[in-house]
Design an enzyme around this catalytic site. Structure first.
Site, PDB file in Angstrom:
ATOM      1  N   LYS A  19     -27.206 -47.424  25.417  1.00 47.03           N
ATOM      2  CA  LYS A  19     -28.382 -47.030  24.648  1.00 47.03           C
ATOM      3  C   LYS A  19     -28.180 -45.700  23.963  1.00 47.03           C
ATOM      4  O   LYS A  19     -28.835 -45.394  22.995  1.00 47.03           O
ATOM      5  CB  LYS A  19     -29.574 -46.868  25.597  1.00 47.03           C
ATOM      6  CG  LYS A  19     -30.049 -48.149  26.199  1.00 47.03           C
ATOM      7  CD  LYS A  19     -30.895 -47.847  27.431  1.00 47.03           C
ATOM      8  CE  LYS A  19     -31.424 -49.102  28.066  1.00 47.03           C
ATOM      9  NZ  LYS A  19     -32.021 -48.838  29.373  1.00 47.03           N
ATOM     10  N   LYS A  54     -22.774 -38.944  33.371  1.00 44.41           N
ATOM     11  CA  LYS A  54     -24.045 -38.465  32.815  1.00 44.41           C
ATOM     12  C   LYS A  54     -24.144 -36.948  32.850  1.00 44.41           C
ATOM     13  O   LYS A  54     -24.720 -36.348  31.949  1.00 44.41           O
ATOM     14  CB  LYS A  54     -25.231 -39.086  33.567  1.00 44.41           C
ATOM     15  CG  LYS A  54     -25.435 -40.545  33.241  1.00 44.41           C
ATOM     16  CD  LYS A  54     -26.861 -40.992  33.536  1.00 44.41           C
ATOM     17  CE  LYS A  54     -27.063 -42.438  33.118  1.00 44.41           C
ATOM     18  NZ  LYS A  54     -28.397 -42.939  33.425  1.00 44.41           N
ATOM     19  N   LYS A  94     -18.306 -48.597  27.194  1.00 44.99           N
ATOM     20  CA  LYS A  94     -19.294 -49.667  27.332  1.00 44.99           C
ATOM     21  C   LYS A  94     -20.413 -49.474  26.299  1.00 44.99           C
ATOM     22  O   LYS A  94     -20.725 -48.349  25.916  1.00 44.99           O
ATOM     23  CB  LYS A  94     -19.847 -49.731  28.764  1.00 44.99           C
ATOM     24  CG  LYS A  94     -20.742 -48.598  29.158  1.00 44.99           C
ATOM     25  CD  LYS A  94     -21.422 -48.862  30.500  1.00 44.99           C
ATOM     26  CE  LYS A  94     -22.366 -47.694  30.768  1.00 44.99           C
ATOM     27  NZ  LYS A  94     -23.155 -47.797  31.963  1.00 44.99           N
TER      28      LYS A  94
END
Ligand code: AMP
Ligand code: TRP
Length: 327
Positions: free
Chosen positions: A195, A111, A192
């Site tokens: 969103k 992130k 993966k």
């Protein structure tokens, strides 16, 4: 009854990875366990947001979870910021978590690479997650594979706290589904499904138009040979389709693979299974959106129930540490 707790961030729309990796298992668990599900809006603050954005998304996520089958008669659904004990215990947990432990977290590495402004909160995020779990004397945490490392950290920190200050926290266990724990992006099957992945062609959203879903599957990336075989390393795209279809039909990916000789029918059947899963969920979602106050009222009851458990556990932690009690 075992106590179950899980959490999900109100960022972006619910997608098929969330459903197969987490939410559908929550729906099952609520019948067999004392279950709490938390919309972790404080965690969503760790990356910059527009004013007002998180609140709207929190309501929408609550409606999505209810549409998927969470039943407030059977479980406790609540918003993290409605129960201030989360941040209170979060601080205490930060103080028994080392920088080294946090630095090893792969979700932080992933992130922070995507952010220009890397907040301190993004770094200490797993300590708040540990607090979410430990606040409820949780036995079992149903999550997707990507969360395994955070649950391991929670166990380590809880054990450390118990050793230092005496038996305080229940040591939780991760519960990760055998099939569906890692749903991959339909366009980049080595990443993966998430969103945030751009464009959305590789992500199947709960809110997607049903015809668009069929298209996303027909365009899913496979590979140039044409053998249907479950082999995640060599055939990630095909294996992802097999995993999705298997999770929805309660079979193993190998059993599913044995039924297909071509990619076309596999894509078509996978799309159909997903459409049939989402159709009733979308109908229910439309009903819930028509009456937002009903959902707000449910969340308020949820916060009440969660808060009464959480406040007792925070008191226990503070007493065991030996903070001066207030008269
Ligand atoms: P998040 O959307 O990151 O807040 O994750 C909410 C839950 O969905 C967590 O339990 C994740 O492990 C799970 N999850 C998210 N993405 C996937 C995916 N692609 N496959 C399986 N589970 C997932
Ligand atoms: N970190 C989790 C995720 O990114 C969300 C989360 C926050 C969570 N607190 C939790 C999951 C507690 C399980 C239990 O998906």
């Amino acid at each position: 009854m075992p106590r179950v707790l899980s959490g999900i961030q109100p960022t972006g729309d619910l997608h098929l990875g969330n459903l197969l990796g987490a939410v559908l298992n929550w729906v099952q668990d609520q019948q067999q366990a004392d279950s709490l599900y938390c919309i972790v809006d404080m965690h969503a603050l760790t990356v910059p947001k527009q004013p007002g954005e998180i609140g709207e998304r929190t309501l929408e996520l609550a409606q999505g979870l209810l549409a998927c089958g969470l039943d407030p008669e059977q479980c406790t659904l609540f918003v993290q910021s409605h129960v201030p004990e989360h941040t209170e215990l979060g601080w205490i947990i930060q103080c028994v978590t080392s920088m080294g432990e946090l630095r090893r977290m792969t979700q932080f590495k992933d992130k922070s690479e995507q952010q220009e402004f890397i907040s301190a909160g993004l770094f200490t995020y797993p300590a708040l997650q540990a607090a979410d779990i430990l606040l409820y004397d949780t036995d079992k945490v149903p999550v997707g594979e990507d969360q395994r490392q955070h649950i391991e950290l929670t166990r380590d920190v809880a054990e450390r706290f118990n050793k230092r200050f005496g038996e305080t926290f229940v040591i939780p266990q991760a519960s990760i589904p055998r099939i569906g724990a890692r749903v991959m992006d339909l366009q980049n099957p080595t990443n993966k499904m998430s969103k945030s992945s751009d464009g959305g062609a590789g992500t199947v959203y709960l809110s997607d138009d049903l015809a668009a879903i069929a298209k996303k599957f027909s365009r899913a990336v496979t590979d140039s040979d044409s053998e249907v075989r479950f082999d995640v390393a060599e055939k990630p795209g095909v294996s992802n389709l097999l995993s999705i279809l298997s999770a929805l039909t309660q079979r193993t990916p190998e059993e599913t693979a044995a039924e297909y000789t071509q990619y076309g029918p596999l894509k078509k059947d996978t799309a159909e299974a997903v459409v049939e899963l989402l159709r009733p969920i979308q109908t229910r979602m439309a009903e819930l959106k028509a009456d937002p106050n009903a959902t707000l009222a449910l969340l308020s009851v949820g916060a009440e129930k969660a808060g009464s458990i959480a406040s007792a556990v925070v008191e226990r932690a503070k007493n065991n540490i030996g903070l001066l009690p207030r008269r």
